[in-house]
Design an enzyme around this catalytic site. Structure first.
Site, PDB file in Angstrom:
ATOM      1  N   ARG A 139       0.748  -1.126   0.073  1.00 53.06           N
ATOM      2  CA  ARG A 139       0.109   0.085  -0.057  1.00 53.06           C
ATOM      3  C   ARG A 139       0.752   1.145  -0.155  1.00 53.06           C
ATOM      4  O   ARG A 139       0.217   2.249   0.132  1.00 53.06           O
ATOM      5  CB  ARG A 139      -0.765  -0.168   1.274  1.00 53.06           C
ATOM      6  CG  ARG A 139      -2.209   0.759   0.984  1.00 53.06           C
ATOM      7  CD  ARG A 139      -3.284   0.594   2.138  1.00 53.06           C
ATOM      8  NE  ARG A 139      -2.872   0.772   3.479  1.00 53.06           N
ATOM      9  CZ  ARG A 139      -2.757   1.888   4.059  1.00 53.06           C
ATOM     10  NH1 ARG A 139      -3.148   2.927   3.505  1.00 53.06           N
ATOM     11  NH2 ARG A 139      -2.379   1.869   5.287  1.00 53.06           N
ATOM     12  N   LYS A 140       2.147   1.183  -0.243  1.00 52.62           N
ATOM     13  CA  LYS A 140       2.884   2.055  -0.471  1.00 52.62           C
ATOM     14  C   LYS A 140       2.906   2.926  -1.718  1.00 52.62           C
ATOM     15  O   LYS A 140       3.930   2.729  -2.547  1.00 52.62           O
ATOM     16  CB  LYS A 140       4.453   1.474   0.131  1.00 52.62           C
ATOM     17  CG  LYS A 140       4.794   1.412   1.549  1.00 52.62           C
ATOM     18  CD  LYS A 140       6.124   1.005   1.569  1.00 52.62           C
ATOM     19  CE  LYS A 140       6.229   0.588   3.087  1.00 52.62           C
ATOM     20  NZ  LYS A 140       7.827   0.045   3.364  1.00 52.62           N
ATOM     21  N   THR A 141       1.654   3.329  -2.014  1.00 60.09           N
ATOM     22  CA  THR A 141       1.772   3.957  -3.370  1.00 60.09           C
ATOM     23  C   THR A 141       1.464   5.406  -3.223  1.00 60.09           C
ATOM     24  O   THR A 141       1.349   6.057  -2.103  1.00 60.09           O
ATOM     25  CB  THR A 141       0.160   3.451  -3.759  1.00 60.09           C
ATOM     26  OG1 THR A 141      -0.729   3.757  -2.894  1.00 60.09           O
ATOM     27  CG2 THR A 141       0.178   1.844  -4.145  1.00 60.09           C
TER      28      THR A 141
END
Length: 309
Positions: A139-141
């Protein structure tokens, strides 16, 4: 590699079109001075792939030009690998509109293709190493660009993992520590290793109560002992975070052997990349998750060249 189940653009939410609108507005918030110079005469431009990679981001590219009254004819399929120089597509429409959408469309395509290329490369390397598990993103977007990045991961043949906080309950170390601290405060004392272990089943139970049968619960653990507690509490996925390769192999084997009667998946995360992921791939590990396939990746270089008449 594109999905063999169908066209991936059918996965996209309806709001991706409004995202494209906002990106066009950001690039031209007032007057289009360059567009005034060239006018509205019908024209076409060639989309050229200028570096090696996997092409991804077709629906976003199409939507940019659709909103500007242009059409796009693709000469390759999304998910195809290209080498320089490949005539990838042709854009047709009023010349001003082609140039108005050029940079937005190219930026999206280049970034999405870079992610698909990196994902495809790491998936292939793991398969060549004999591992058949799931490679996933994280989820490191980028805020506002998540749907494009997750889409690129899919085109590249990897798993996008959870899209947001509502997609799956992930109880990371901070969640567990917070539960332990809250319990310790209620009891009038400080948290301890024992209270952290006690907090895991309480946290899993609470997550299951509100998430219901349809929402999986994943727990990040620091040791085999914490993993055992989480599995017994009913966690669906156990994340071994920041373990060494040898530690992963030992822990995963022990958990799968000792908890043979329970259904759970083992995910490994923390510092994985193309250079070391194979060290963590073993039969007892189901998922390798990494932000390296979508965060800080390179691009595939494209250009749009107006045809001379």
């Amino acid at each position: 590699m594109a999905s063999f189940y169908g066209d991936l653009q059918h996965l996209l939410p309806s709001n991706y079109k409004s995202l494209v609108s906002s990106w066009l507005e950001e690039d031209c918030p007032s007057f289009d001075y360059g567009g005034f110079v060239v006018g509205e005469s019908p024209s076409e431009a060639k989309l050229l792939g200028k570096s090696k990679g996997v092409v991804a981001g077709v629906p976003f590219f199409n939507e940019v030009f659709s909103q500007l009254g242009c059409s796009v004819e693709w000469h390759i399929h999304e998910g195809s690998s290209i080498t320089p120089i490949t005539h990838v597509a042709t854009v047709r429409g009023p010349i001003r509109k082609i140039l108005l959408g050029e940079r937005v469309a190219l930026n999206i395509l280049a970034r999405c293709s870079g992610i698909a290329t990196k994902a495809s490369s790491l998936v292939s390397a793991l398969r060549d190493n004999g591992w058949s598990g799931t490679l996933a993103g994280t989820r490191k977007t980028t805020p506002g660009f998540r749907v494009v990045e997750k889409y690129g991961i899919l085109v590249g043949g990897a798993d996008p993992h959870r899209h947001d906080l509502s997609a799956m309950t992930m109880l990371k170390d901070n969640h567990i520590w917070a539960c332990a601290n809250n319990r310790a405060a209620d009891d009038g004392g400080a948290s301890s290793v024992n209270s952290v272990a006690d907090a895991i089943p309480r946290a899993v139970k609470a997550a299951k109560a509100v998430g219901g049968f349809a929402t999986k619960v994943e727990v990040e653990v620091r040791s085999v002992e914490e993993a055992e507690v989480a599995i017994e509490a009913g966690a669906d996925v156990i994340m071994l975070d920041n373990f060494t390769p040898d530690g992963v192999r030992s822990a995963a084997r022990k958990l799968k052997e000792e908890q043979r009667g329970r259904s759970f998946l083992i995910e490994v995360s923390g510092g994985l990349n193309e250079g070391n992921a194979a060290d963590y791939a073993c039969p007892d590990v189901d998922i390798l998750s990494t932000s390296s396939i979508h965060q800080g990746t390179g691009i595939v270089d494209f250009s749009l060249k107006v045809s001379l008449r």
